[in-house]
Design a protein around this motif. Structure first.
Motif, PDB file in Angstrom:
ATOM      1  N   THR A  24      58.808  75.464 -66.494  1.00 44.59           N
ATOM      2  CA  THR A  24      59.115  74.178 -65.969  1.00 44.59           C
ATOM      3  C   THR A  24      59.449  73.618 -64.489  1.00 44.59           C
ATOM      4  O   THR A  24      58.832  72.912 -63.945  1.00 44.59           O
ATOM      5  CB  THR A  24      60.326  73.592 -66.889  1.00 44.59           C
ATOM      6  OG1 THR A  24      59.915  73.586 -68.186  1.00 44.59           O
ATOM      7  CG2 THR A  24      60.359  72.029 -66.588  1.00 44.59           C
ATOM      8  N   GLU A  73      65.561  77.365 -68.718  1.00 39.14           N
ATOM      9  CA  GLU A  73      66.278  76.362 -68.682  1.00 39.14           C
ATOM     10  C   GLU A  73      66.211  75.695 -67.288  1.00 39.14           C
ATOM     11  O   GLU A  73      66.812  74.697 -67.215  1.00 39.14           O
ATOM     12  CB  GLU A  73      67.675  76.583 -69.237  1.00 39.14           C
ATOM     13  CG  GLU A  73      67.591  77.007 -70.632  1.00 39.14           C
ATOM     14  CD  GLU A  73      68.940  77.385 -71.134  1.00 39.14           C
ATOM     15  OE1 GLU A  73      69.978  77.354 -70.262  1.00 39.14           O
ATOM     16  OE2 GLU A  73      69.313  77.590 -72.200  1.00 39.14           O
ATOM     17  N   ARG A  75      65.334  73.814 -64.232  1.00 31.48           N
ATOM     18  CA  ARG A  75      64.265  72.670 -63.817  1.00 31.48           C
ATOM     19  C   ARG A  75      65.190  71.861 -62.763  1.00 31.48           C
ATOM     20  O   ARG A  75      66.475  71.909 -62.667  1.00 31.48           O
ATOM     21  CB  ARG A  75      63.975  71.732 -64.920  1.00 31.48           C
ATOM     22  CG  ARG A  75      64.959  71.418 -65.805  1.00 31.48           C
ATOM     23  CD  ARG A  75      64.562  70.822 -67.135  1.00 31.48           C
ATOM     24  NE  ARG A  75      63.661  69.670 -66.752  1.00 31.48           N
ATOM     25  CZ  ARG A  75      62.584  69.046 -67.566  1.00 31.48           C
ATOM     26  NH1 ARG A  75      62.373  69.785 -68.700  1.00 31.48           N
ATOM     27  NH2 ARG A  75      62.072  68.131 -67.299  1.00 31.48           N
ATOM     28  N   ASP A  77      65.525  68.622 -62.600  1.00 32.36           N
ATOM     29  CA  ASP A  77      66.166  67.347 -62.962  1.00 32.36           C
ATOM     30  C   ASP A  77      67.271  67.397 -64.266  1.00 32.36           C
ATOM     31  O   ASP A  77      67.320  66.741 -65.120  1.00 32.36           O
ATOM     32  CB  ASP A  77      65.102  66.324 -63.529  1.00 32.36           C
ATOM     33  CG  ASP A  77      64.230  67.036 -64.427  1.00 32.36           C
ATOM     34  OD1 ASP A  77      64.238  68.195 -64.777  1.00 32.36           O
ATOM     35  OD2 ASP A  77      63.505  65.900 -65.082  1.00 32.36           O
ATOM     36  N   GLU A  78      67.715  68.709 -64.190  1.00 24.65           N
ATOM     37  CA  GLU A  78      68.948  69.120 -65.084  1.00 24.65           C
ATOM     38  C   GLU A  78      70.059  69.787 -64.555  1.00 24.65           C
ATOM     39  O   GLU A  78      69.883  70.351 -63.420  1.00 24.65           O
ATOM     40  CB  GLU A  78      68.161  70.159 -66.297  1.00 24.65           C
ATOM     41  CG  GLU A  78      67.124  69.474 -67.306  1.00 24.65           C
ATOM     42  CD  GLU A  78      67.812  68.287 -68.123  1.00 24.65           C
ATOM     43  OE1 GLU A  78      69.054  68.593 -68.457  1.00 24.65           O
ATOM     44  OE2 GLU A  78      67.282  67.595 -68.789  1.00 24.65           O
ATOM     45  N   HIS A  79      71.111  69.762 -65.323  1.00 22.39           N
ATOM     46  CA  HIS A  79      72.240  70.412 -64.756  1.00 22.39           C
ATOM     47  C   HIS A  79      72.658  71.932 -65.462  1.00 22.39           C
ATOM     48  O   HIS A  79      73.604  72.420 -65.104  1.00 22.39           O
ATOM     49  CB  HIS A  79      73.539  69.683 -65.048  1.00 22.39           C
ATOM     50  CG  HIS A  79      73.602  68.242 -64.165  1.00 22.39           C
ATOM     51  ND1 HIS A  79      73.939  68.213 -62.972  1.00 22.39           N
ATOM     52  CD2 HIS A  79      72.896  67.308 -64.589  1.00 22.39           C
ATOM     53  CE1 HIS A  79      73.869  66.956 -62.565  1.00 22.39           C
ATOM     54  NE2 HIS A  79      73.129  66.254 -63.477  1.00 22.39           N
ATOM     55  N   ALA A  80      71.717  72.405 -66.366  1.00 25.11           N
ATOM     56  CA  ALA A  80      71.958  73.422 -67.178  1.00 25.11           C
ATOM     57  C   ALA A  80      72.057  74.823 -66.231  1.00 25.11           C
ATOM     58  O   ALA A  80      72.867  75.575 -66.546  1.00 25.11           O
ATOM     59  CB  ALA A  80      70.728  73.797 -68.184  1.00 25.11           C
ATOM     60  N   GLY A 125      67.422  61.587 -61.717  1.00 26.37           N
ATOM     61  CA  GLY A 125      67.926  62.687 -62.291  1.00 26.37           C
ATOM     62  C   GLY A 125      68.085  63.898 -61.859  1.00 26.37           C
ATOM     63  O   GLY A 125      68.662  64.816 -62.323  1.00 26.37           O
ATOM     64  N   PRO A 127      70.161  66.266 -59.695  1.00 27.10           N
ATOM     65  CA  PRO A 127      71.739  66.524 -59.404  1.00 27.10           C
ATOM     66  C   PRO A 127      71.975  66.176 -58.211  1.00 27.10           C
ATOM     67  O   PRO A 127      71.105  66.636 -57.117  1.00 27.10           O
ATOM     68  CB  PRO A 127      71.968  67.867 -59.802  1.00 27.10           C
ATOM     69  CG  PRO A 127      70.869  68.135 -60.800  1.00 27.10           C
ATOM     70  CD  PRO A 127      69.688  67.788 -60.431  1.00 27.10           C
TER      71      PRO A 127
END
Length: 622
Positions: A24, A73, A75, A77-80, A125, A127
């Motif tokens: 991703t 995981e 990407r 636009d994610e906080h993972a 989105g 961060p």
């Protein structure tokens, strides 16, 4: 996918997200690369950006796996996954991989951050911490490389002479090949064991390893002598050359390779003062036009997005005219038009037989498998075709290797031509920069060279000499007999003084601490008619100074001080501050050498010391 075609080669730039675990993340960055390349019409297909994405995706897979995290995981636009920390680790890995002097860490980090920032501008989105990092500069700044120095004049002449000899050797070899070609026939009719027939077959592209193995004896020693003589000498304990080496040498009888073209490249770069190596390599046949006055060359400066046409006139120099002095009727052999004619003549058969892309520098090489000959655009990038290998292969008139300073960098030829132009013009910086540089570019990239420094030093020395010749004279030395009669009109007039000045000087009223002064209010160091402010430090360089024998002890102390400062200051600085004073003192001491021992004794017996103002003492001691 983007295709980049340059100098006859096609490069394909792609990003395959499925090749990475962080699919991703790689897809998102690849989308931004496509947008960046298309919207900005980047030359080269945005290879710098695609390379940064591939490098970052590969590192992310490894880094997250070692940290016990799932790369899938990751990407934008994610906080993972904290991509900011991954970015910092990636930049550190690039720094360790390429070293502190490489520009790659800076370039790749800057490219990737630009892609992330582009995504963050239009996509919600992302961060906030990642947005801030994308707007910040790369962790490691762009290193400042050590500027290349030009070749010395002796090196320039050695390279020029070696290149001329190499061009003559190449042309002689090609002439022999064409003579053999004219005498040859189809080897299928006339036989494969005659050298002219082999050359004929080479021109018809019938020669390869399989054909030679089929039609020539198995053992090299059974080949015809004229064919064996064509082979290079075996190296060391290795097996002697065979059909592959023969195919290569047959090709070199008709077609130049990149090694041969290197000599033309050297001479053209030395002759075309406004041409960079990149511009020369990018020249195509349509960019070169012969006119009645010389050669017109259209050049493209890609970095500046600028196209210009330069006219190189017919200089008209014979091959033996080394310094450009003398008369010659017609086109020259070694001027730019003459060299271009010779280069085109040497590569004409390549264009006829192989029909390569219409670039100026085209060569022939042997295929890795099969041994057939291939025509292509010269790149000057292979191990045996680089500028350094060519230099190491050259010999001077006595058969000795050329003594050329390292690094063996072709860009130094460009700087050498700029320096030669500077020496010839001797004008202002704007004159030396020419029409292909801004003044600041010339100062930063060409004005730092050794020759430029030497010229600047000579100019400063000439200026200083002119000033000292006008302002600084040796002080007048007055002996004891003349000192006693100094207030007599005849003596004062003979010494160039007014009677009042002579009386004041004899009374000690004009003693400046080191010498006497004819007029402290007429100092050559100032024009406002105020009291001299540089005495006594500069008295030895003043036309107003008058020395009595009684002042010799102080002059000796000043001389000792100057010699002490010689060990405390760098030679250039010592010479700038004390050199002229040292010379003036030596001239005075030469006139009264018999008095110096007694003056030395007075220093010891009377405890004489040199008094300097505090400001001057501080200035000269630090």
């Amino acid at each position: 996918m983007f295709l980049e075609r340059r100098r006859g080669r096609t490069a394909r730039h792609t990003i395959d997200p499925s090749s990475y675990q962080c699919t991703t993340l790689a897809s998102q960055l690849a989308d931004e690369w496509l947008k960046m390349t298309r919207h900005m019409a980047l030359s080269g297909g945005g290879s710098e950006y695609s390379g940064a994405v591939r490098s970052f995706a590969k590192f992310t897979d490894k880094h997250l796996s070692e940290a016990g995290m799932d790369p899938a995981e990751a990407r934008l636009d994610e906080h993972a996954v904290d991509l900011v920390e991954v970015l910092y680790a990636w930049e550190g890995d690039l720094r360790q991989k390429y070293g502190p002097k490489s520009k790659q860490p800076y370039r790749r980090a800057r490219a990737l951050l630009a892609l992330i920032d582009q995504r963050a501008t239009v996509t919600p989105g992302i961060p906030g911490r990642l947005r801030q990092r994308a707007k910040a500069p790369a962790s490691y700044g762009k290193p400042t490389p050590q500027p290349l120095d030009e070749f010395s004049n002796a090196e320039r002449i050695a390279l020029r002479d070696a290149a001329r000899a190499a061009v003559r050797a190449t042309e002689a070899r090609l002439d022999r090949g064409r003579e053999l070609l004219a005498a040859g026939t189809d080897p299928r009719v006339g036989g494969w064991r005659d050298l002219p027939n082999l050359v004929w077959a080479t021109q018809m592209r019938m020669v390869n390893s399989q054909a030679l193995q089929t039609h020539l004896p198995v053992k090299t020693r059974w080949w015809p002598p004229e064919v064996v003589d064509l082979l290079p000498a075996p190296e060391g304990e290795r097996r002697g050359p065979g059909v592959r080496a023969l195919g290569k040498e047959l090709g070199r009888l008709l077609f130049p390779d990149e090694f041969d073209l290197q000599a033309f490249r050297v001479l053209l770069l030395l002759g075309m003062t406004d041409t960079t190596p990149e511009e020369l390599h990018d020249l195509q046949m349509g960019d070169v036009e012969f006119t009645d006055d010389g050669l017109r060359v259209v050049q493209k400066k890609l970095r500046a997005s600028r196209i210009r046409a330069d006219l190189h006139p017919e200089v008209g120099l014979e091959s033996g005219d080394e310094d450009g002095v003398g008369e010659f009727t017609g086109g020259g052999s070694w001027d730019v038009p003459g060299l271009m004619r010779r280069l085109l003549a040497a590569t004409t058969m390549i264009r006829e037989v192989f029909d390569p892309d219409p670039y100026l520098f085209v060569a022939v090489r042997q295929a890795a498998s099969g041994g057939e000959l291939l025509g292509y655009v010269a790149q000057f990038a292979g191990p045996r075709y680089r500028f350094g290998f060519w230099i190491a292969s050259q010999r001077d008139g006595q058969g000795r290797p050329l003594k050329i300073s390292e690094p063996y960098e072709v860009r130094r030829l460009r700087k050498t031509t700029k320096v030669v132009r500077a020496v010839a013009l001797g004008g202002t910086v704007s004159d030396l920069a020419g029409d292909d540089h801004h003044v600041e570019v010339y100062r930063g990239h060409y004005g730092h060279g050794t020759t430029a420094h030497i010229m600047a030093g000579r100019a400063i020395n000439r200026s200083q000499e002119w000033v000292f010749n006008r302002l600084a004279h040796k002080p007048m030395l007055v002996d004891e007999a003349a000192e006693e009669w100094l207030d007599e009109p005849e003596v004062a007039e003979e010494l160039g003084m007014d009677i009042e000045v002579a009386k004041a000087m004899r009374a000690g009223e004009l003693d400046m601490g080191l010498t006497n002064c004819r007029n402290p209010y007429d100092s050559p160091q100032r024009t406002d008619k105020k009291l001299c402010h540089v005495a006594p430090a500069m008295c030895m360089l003043c036309r107003n100074a008058v020395i009595f024998y009684s002042q010799l002890p102080r002059l000796l102390l000043m001389s000792d001080r100057i010699e002490r400062m010689r060990t405390a200051l760098p030679p250039p600085r010592w010479h700038a501050i004390y050199g002229q004073q040292r010379a003036a003192l030596d001239e005075v001491f030469a006139e009264c050498a018999d008095r110096l021992p007694a003056a030395r004794q007075q220093i010891t017996e009377l405890g004489i010391r040199l008094d300097l103002p505090l400001g001057q003492r501080t200035e000269f001691d630090r």
